[in-house]
Design a protein around this motif. Sequence first.
Motif, PDB file in Angstrom:
ATOM      1  N   TYR A 192      90.318  51.774  -9.118  1.00  0.00           N
ATOM      2  CA  TYR A 192      90.628  50.114  -8.988  1.00  0.00           C
ATOM      3  C   TYR A 192      91.168  49.643  -7.399  1.00  0.00           C
ATOM      4  CZ  TYR A 192      89.909  50.868 -13.505  1.00  0.00           C
ATOM      5  OH  TYR A 192      89.582  51.410 -14.794  1.00  0.00           O
ATOM      6  N   GLN A 193      90.695  49.662  -6.501  1.00  0.00           N
ATOM      7  CA  GLN A 193      91.103  49.714  -4.712  1.00  0.00           C
ATOM      8  C   GLN A 193      90.220  48.095  -4.101  1.00  0.00           C
ATOM      9  OE1 GLN A 193      89.703  53.307  -3.318  1.00  0.00           O
ATOM     10  NE2 GLN A 193      91.232  54.720  -3.730  1.00  0.00           N
ATOM     11  N   ARG A 194      89.823  47.486  -4.984  1.00  0.00           N
ATOM     12  CA  ARG A 194      88.893  46.177  -4.367  1.00  0.00           C
ATOM     13  C   ARG A 194      89.154  45.380  -6.012  1.00  0.00           C
ATOM     14  NH1 ARG A 194      85.095  50.006  -3.595  1.00  0.00           N
ATOM     15  NH2 ARG A 194      83.640  48.841  -4.559  1.00  0.00           N
ATOM     16  N   VAL A 195      89.751  44.141  -5.815  1.00  0.00           N
ATOM     17  CA  VAL A 195      90.420  43.576  -7.403  1.00  0.00           C
ATOM     18  C   VAL A 195      90.423  42.023  -6.871  1.00  0.00           C
ATOM     19  CG1 VAL A 195      91.919  45.395  -7.777  1.00  0.00           C
ATOM     20  CG2 VAL A 195      92.792  43.733  -6.718  1.00  0.00           C
ATOM     21  N   ALA A 196      89.834  41.272  -8.241  1.00  0.00           N
ATOM     22  CA  ALA A 196      90.445  39.742  -7.561  1.00  0.00           C
ATOM     23  C   ALA A 196      91.149  39.765  -8.407  1.00  0.00           C
ATOM     24  CB  ALA A 196      89.226  39.197  -7.756  1.00  0.00           C
ATOM     25  N   LEU A 197      91.694  38.420  -8.298  1.00  0.00           N
ATOM     26  CA  LEU A 197      92.292  37.510  -9.375  1.00  0.00           C
ATOM     27  C   LEU A 197      92.310  36.404  -9.600  1.00  0.00           C
ATOM     28  CD1 LEU A 197      96.292  37.949  -9.335  1.00  0.00           C
ATOM     29  CD2 LEU A 197      96.273  36.128  -7.723  1.00  0.00           C
ATOM     30  N   GLN A 248      79.059  37.751  -7.090  1.00  0.00           N
ATOM     31  CA  GLN A 248      77.109  37.955  -6.763  1.00  0.00           C
ATOM     32  C   GLN A 248      76.466  38.385  -5.053  1.00  0.00           C
ATOM     33  OE1 GLN A 248      76.287  34.801  -9.118  1.00  0.00           O
ATOM     34  NE2 GLN A 248      75.826  36.639 -10.630  1.00  0.00           N
ATOM     35  N   ASN A 249      77.582  38.011  -4.833  1.00  0.00           N
ATOM     36  CA  ASN A 249      77.177  36.987  -3.327  1.00  0.00           C
ATOM     37  C   ASN A 249      77.700  37.975  -2.168  1.00  0.00           C
ATOM     38  OD1 ASN A 249      75.924  35.497  -3.645  1.00  0.00           O
ATOM     39  ND2 ASN A 249      77.412  33.514  -3.321  1.00  0.00           N
ATOM     40  N   THR A 250      78.113  39.576  -2.714  1.00  0.00           N
ATOM     41  CA  THR A 250      78.987  40.619  -2.735  1.00  0.00           C
ATOM     42  C   THR A 250      78.536  41.964  -1.983  1.00  0.00           C
ATOM     43  OG1 THR A 250      81.036  39.181  -2.803  1.00  0.00           O
ATOM     44  CG2 THR A 250      80.867  41.469  -1.881  1.00  0.00           C
ATOM     45  N   THR A 251      78.392  42.586  -0.741  1.00  0.00           N
ATOM     46  CA  THR A 251      77.534  43.865  -1.201  1.00  0.00           C
ATOM     47  C   THR A 251      78.268  45.061  -2.510  1.00  0.00           C
ATOM     48  OG1 THR A 251      78.868  44.887   0.476  1.00  0.00           O
ATOM     49  CG2 THR A 251      76.675  43.564   0.685  1.00  0.00           C
ATOM     50  N   ASP A 252      77.229  45.526  -2.843  1.00  0.00           N
ATOM     51  CA  ASP A 252      78.013  46.473  -4.257  1.00  0.00           C
ATOM     52  C   ASP A 252      79.070  47.603  -3.559  1.00  0.00           C
ATOM     53  OD1 ASP A 252      76.194  45.876  -5.684  1.00  0.00           O
ATOM     54  OD2 ASP A 252      74.686  47.408  -5.275  1.00  0.00           O
ATOM     55  N   ASP A 253      79.527  47.794  -2.204  1.00  0.00           N
ATOM     56  CA  ASP A 253      80.694  48.113  -1.876  1.00  0.00           C
ATOM     57  C   ASP A 253      81.380  47.692  -1.302  1.00  0.00           C
ATOM     58  OD1 ASP A 253      79.754  47.647   0.262  1.00  0.00           O
ATOM     59  OD2 ASP A 253      79.898  48.946   2.169  1.00  0.00           O
ATOM     60  N   ARG A 254      81.664  46.872  -2.040  1.00  0.00           N
ATOM     61  CA  ARG A 254      82.748  45.400  -1.484  1.00  0.00           C
ATOM     62  C   ARG A 254      82.622  43.809  -3.042  1.00  0.00           C
ATOM     63  NH1 ARG A 254      85.616  46.102   2.936  1.00  0.00           N
ATOM     64  NH2 ARG A 254      85.979  43.776   3.339  1.00  0.00           N
ATOM     65  N   LYS A 255      82.233  44.854  -4.051  1.00  0.00           N
ATOM     66  CA  LYS A 255      82.335  44.333  -5.152  1.00  0.00           C
ATOM     67  C   LYS A 255      83.690  44.058  -5.741  1.00  0.00           C
ATOM     68  CE  LYS A 255      77.788  43.469  -6.647  1.00  0.00           C
ATOM     69  NZ  LYS A 255      77.986  41.280  -6.006  1.00  0.00           N
ATOM     70  N   PHE A 256      84.350  43.591  -5.812  1.00  0.00           N
ATOM     71  CA  PHE A 256      85.932  44.618  -6.910  1.00  0.00           C
ATOM     72  C   PHE A 256      85.507  44.534  -8.313  1.00  0.00           C
ATOM     73  CE2 PHE A 256      84.586  39.424  -7.575  1.00  0.00           C
ATOM     74  CZ  PHE A 256      85.132  39.506  -9.915  1.00  0.00           C
ATOM     75  N   GLN A 257      86.443  45.122  -8.426  1.00  0.00           N
ATOM     76  CA  GLN A 257      86.866  46.496  -9.815  1.00  0.00           C
ATOM     77  C   GLN A 257      87.050  46.170 -10.825  1.00  0.00           C
ATOM     78  OE1 GLN A 257      87.662  49.430  -7.195  1.00  0.00           O
ATOM     79  NE2 GLN A 257      86.127  50.934  -6.796  1.00  0.00           N
ATOM     80  N   PHE A 282      81.183  43.731 -17.966  1.00  0.00           N
ATOM     81  CA  PHE A 282      83.324  44.475 -18.197  1.00  0.00           C
ATOM     82  C   PHE A 282      83.346  45.675 -19.040  1.00  0.00           C
ATOM     83  CE2 PHE A 282      83.944  39.708 -17.993  1.00  0.00           C
ATOM     84  CZ  PHE A 282      84.362  39.641 -17.132  1.00  0.00           C
ATOM     85  N   SER A 283      81.994  46.116 -18.658  1.00  0.00           N
ATOM     86  CA  SER A 283      82.208  47.841 -19.052  1.00  0.00           C
ATOM     87  C   SER A 283      82.644  48.770 -17.665  1.00  0.00           C
ATOM     88  CB  SER A 283      81.281  48.152 -19.650  1.00  0.00           C
ATOM     89  OG  SER A 283      79.503  47.881 -18.380  1.00  0.00           O
ATOM     90  N   LYS A 284      82.736  47.775 -16.402  1.00  0.00           N
ATOM     91  CA  LYS A 284      82.314  48.560 -15.339  1.00  0.00           C
ATOM     92  C   LYS A 284      83.693  47.324 -14.583  1.00  0.00           C
ATOM     93  CE  LYS A 284      77.531  48.836 -14.524  1.00  0.00           C
ATOM     94  NZ  LYS A 284      76.718  49.068 -13.771  1.00  0.00           N
ATOM     95  N   ILE A 285      84.571  46.449 -14.938  1.00  0.00           N
ATOM     96  CA  ILE A 285      85.085  45.284 -14.437  1.00  0.00           C
ATOM     97  C   ILE A 285      86.070  45.765 -15.610  1.00  0.00           C
ATOM     98  CG2 ILE A 285      86.237  43.104 -13.573  1.00  0.00           C
ATOM     99  CD1 ILE A 285      83.024  43.015 -12.910  1.00  0.00           C
ATOM    100  N   LYS A 286      87.187  46.585 -14.777  1.00  0.00           N
ATOM    101  CA  LYS A 286      88.936  46.028 -15.649  1.00  0.00           C
ATOM    102  C   LYS A 286      89.803  44.451 -15.642  1.00  0.00           C
ATOM    103  CE  LYS A 286      91.632  49.219 -18.175  1.00  0.00           C
ATOM    104  NZ  LYS A 286      91.770  49.942 -19.180  1.00  0.00           N
ATOM    105  N   LEU A 287      89.808  44.316 -16.783  1.00  0.00           N
ATOM    106  CA  LEU A 287      91.066  43.126 -17.173  1.00  0.00           C
ATOM    107  C   LEU A 287      92.147  44.188 -16.857  1.00  0.00           C
ATOM    108  CD1 LEU A 287      89.328  40.763 -19.727  1.00  0.00           C
ATOM    109  CD2 LEU A 287      89.166  41.160 -16.941  1.00  0.00           C
ATOM    110  N   ILE A 288      92.998  43.769 -15.997  1.00  0.00           N
ATOM    111  CA  ILE A 288      94.617  43.652 -15.728  1.00  0.00           C
ATOM    112  C   ILE A 288      95.052  43.148 -15.855  1.00  0.00           C
ATOM    113  CG2 ILE A 288      96.414  44.868 -13.901  1.00  0.00           C
ATOM    114  CD1 ILE A 288      93.968  46.671 -13.682  1.00  0.00           C
ATOM    115  N   GLY A 289      96.605  42.501 -16.209  1.00  0.00           N
ATOM    116  CA  GLY A 289      97.014  41.940 -15.929  1.00  0.00           C
ATOM    117  C   GLY A 289      98.913  42.443 -15.925  1.00  0.00           C
TER     118      GLY A 289
END
Length: 414
Positions: A192-197, A248-257, A282-289
């Motif tokens: 998970y090298q690209r993440v959102a917060l 949605q406005n980010t290319t696939d190689d830059r989307k958060f994981q 959310f089968s592709k995006i991990k939630l982390i706490g």
Amino acid sequence: MKQILSTLAALLLLAACTSDETAGTRKALPARTPVPPLMKETTIEAGEALGVIPPDATPIKVGILLPLSGDAAALGNAMLDAATLALYDEYMSVPSNKIRSQIILVPKDTGKTANSAAAAAEAAIADGATFIVGPLFSQAVTAMKPLVKAKNIPVISFSNNRVVAEPNIYTYGYLPEQQIARIAEYAYLQGYQRVALLAPNDAYGIKVRDELSSNYSQKGGFVAPAELYAPSELNIDAAVARLLAAYQNTTDDRKFQAIFIADSGFSMKNLIKSLKRTSLDFSKIKLIGAGLWDDPELTKIPELHGTIFPGTPPESFTNFEKRFTAMYGYKPVRLASLSYDVISLLAKLSISSPAATIDASKIPDPDGFHAPANNLYRLMPDGTSDRKLAILEVTPTGFKVVEPASKRFAKPGE
């Protein structure tokens, strides 16, 4: 010979270890009629007794500063109960002829302000306290610093703000910086090298954002978007909408994981509801706490099952919770375990010493201490704490360790 302390003797010991004096008056604390749990047997020599404090044991008064009235009274009194239980357990494990000192707790109500907490510290010292445990909040620690430094009184506070730490004034709370460093390292190595917060727009949320961004940038990853929100459903919805638009406005190689969520409680429920209304997969995006997820209520949220966060191995706290509940008849809040561990440490450091105070030079130990309720930690010479954390997974039945905490601190040069 094996011996178990009788119920009556246990209750006498419990009462002997706690003082409820306040400056100039006596304050009535809530009534306590604990039911002692079954104690494990301890091998002792003939003629010895466990948990019996000799009459010539040197008293050591320890001020314990907690909110014993007002909105946080339930928390403060649970922490005081935990402190008393810690003394019970520590003295129960030591033969009488090896007990050379007796800790006397001097509880003081910190009230609602930093100034009232400073006054509580002054009252504890006036009553003879040579060591202070507490208060809870960093503002209160700051307010009492001039007094305790002038009197050379060591302090172990429950604050998790490293800003107030300095030599002889320790922050025993879980530092957000260490929690974020631990989970960021694990998440990055898991891919998970690209993440959102998503985090609250307060001092804690800002600290999490800065630490997460720093950790990820050092590894070559990135954190974007980093959305901070005010604590309302409307503001949370707006933050999640911005997060979705960025995705949605980010290319696939830059989307958060993955999405880091630095919140809990009621806000967490609103966050999950808002996220469910999006088109995120959310089968592709991990939630982390973050460390705030160490709350059993989160196991009741199905969307969080399989998510991860940093924390102490749950077995230690579970054992403490069972001991506490057997003694007092109610379950402790999570913070009560910190009070238990601090008093356990002070008892261990002083129980065989005839001195009238606790030797503070023994507290910064590079090898650390094993906290009965919260695993391995050490207090550093600069006043901060250092803890070994596990990575935990949220499951319907509780928290499961997916990566254990280290069992020791690294030696210099390792």
